[in-house]
Design an enzyme around this catalytic site. Structure first.
Site, PDB file in Angstrom:
ATOM      1  N   THR A 258     -20.762  24.140  -0.369  1.00  0.00           N
ATOM      2  CA  THR A 258     -22.169  24.433  -0.662  1.00  0.00           C
ATOM      3  C   THR A 258     -23.051  23.904   0.480  1.00  0.00           C
ATOM      4  OG1 THR A 258     -21.536  24.069  -2.971  1.00  0.00           O
ATOM      5  CG2 THR A 258     -23.831  24.551  -2.576  1.00  0.00           C
TER       6      THR A 258
ATOM      7  N   ARG B 152     -16.330  20.069  -7.478  1.00  0.00           N
ATOM      8  CA  ARG B 152     -17.765  20.120  -7.798  1.00  0.00           C
ATOM      9  C   ARG B 152     -18.105  19.130  -8.914  1.00  0.00           C
ATOM     10  NH1 ARG B 152     -21.018  23.631  -5.973  1.00  0.00           N
ATOM     11  NH2 ARG B 152     -19.408  25.216  -5.601  1.00  0.00           N
TER      12      ARG B 152
ATOM     13  N   GLY C 275     -11.650  25.764  -8.145  1.00  0.00           N
ATOM     14  CA  GLY C 275     -12.753  24.921  -8.587  1.00  0.00           C
ATOM     15  C   GLY C 275     -12.506  24.342  -9.957  1.00  0.00           C
TER      16      GLY C 275
ATOM     17  N   LYS D  29     -14.007  33.057   3.265  1.00  0.00           N
ATOM     18  CA  LYS D  29     -13.924  32.754   1.838  1.00  0.00           C
ATOM     19  C   LYS D  29     -14.504  33.958   1.079  1.00  0.00           C
ATOM     20  CE  LYS D  29     -16.886  30.113  -1.188  1.00  0.00           C
ATOM     21  NZ  LYS D  29     -17.746  28.929  -1.341  1.00  0.00           N
TER      22      LYS D  29
ATOM     23  N   GLY E 151     -12.429  32.752  -9.390  1.00  0.00           N
ATOM     24  CA  GLY E 151     -11.625  33.663 -10.196  1.00  0.00           C
ATOM     25  C   GLY E 151     -10.149  33.646  -9.864  1.00  0.00           C
TER      26      GLY E 151
ATOM     27  N   GLU F  52     -12.370  19.882  -0.792  1.00  0.00           N
ATOM     28  CA  GLU F  52     -13.796  20.164  -0.573  1.00  0.00           C
ATOM     29  C   GLU F  52     -14.644  19.442  -1.617  1.00  0.00           C
ATOM     30  OE1 GLU F  52     -16.706  23.813  -1.821  1.00  0.00           O
ATOM     31  OE2 GLU F  52     -14.796  24.386  -0.946  1.00  0.00           O
TER      32      GLU F  52
END
Length: 203
Positions: free
Chosen positions: A63, A11, A173, A123, A153, A34
């Site tokens: 997203t 991200r 992430g 997911k 998490g 991703e």
């Protein structure tokens, strides 16, 4: 291509960072990558990473909220679609185009809607709210062959708890990438993640 079930979520990555960062991930043994669409010029990052590493890794988008997004990712060369939600139209279009679909689910209703719509894997997001106990309870009613990923998490310190709950793999992430992180820092974190995954998966 056999993959470890670790999805690196980049991200905020920029097109200039995409190839060097993805190369480090692949080198470490993480081959599901991703690029969330709310990153700067995400489709360019996807097409560059795909061109450079498409023979060694799967590059997809996260997203993804609409059918239009799915089509744009397909045109950019992405091979899988990750969403924060269970959107039957998005899953259906993903499957129609021959891409893999990993929708975000949080409840049994979400999970079964996703499965009926043709999802490749589920997911569980945010996993830190559900926890291993919540995932384990839902896993009991899901088709055993359906892959389940803990996202939000999950990190190398708790992989073993999620494996014990029946998870197939993880999405990582901010643990693995934050904007401005150097490629070598990504490489270090990737190596830790791969070691913890291999240990938990009994490799």
């Amino acid at each position: 291509m056999s993959h470890r079930h670790i999805i690196a979520i980049l991200r905020g990555i920029t097109p200039d960072e995409a190839v060097p960062v993805c190369a480090e991930l692949v080198e470490a043994g993480i081959t599901l990558i991703e690029v969330p669409l709310n990153s700067p010029d995400a489709l360019t990052s996807i097409s560059r990473a795909k061109a450079a590493l498409g023979d060694r890794a799967e590059i997809g988008a996260g997203t993804v909220l609409s059918v239009e997004d799915v089509n744009a990712v397909n045109e950019a060369g992405g091979t899988f679609i990750v969403s924060p939600d269970t959107n039957a139209a998005v899953i259906g279009e993903t499957v129609r185009l021959g891409l893999k679909s990993y929708p975000g689910v949080f409840s049994p209703s979400d999970a079964f809607t996703a499965i009926r719509s043709g999802a490749t894997g589920l997911k569980f997001f945010p996993a830190e709210v559900l926890g291993p106990k919540g995932i384990k309870a839902m896993k009991a009613v899901l088709p055993p062959a359906m892959p389940v990923y803990a996202v939000g998490g999950a990190n190398p310190d708790n992989f073993h708890e999620y494996f014990a709950a029946g998870c197939t793999g993880f999405g990582l992430g901010t643990y693995i990438f934050k904007p401005g992180m150097s490629a070598s820092e990504v490489a270090e974190r990737s190596a830790l993640a791969v070691a913890a995954y291999d240990k938990g998966a009994g490799k």
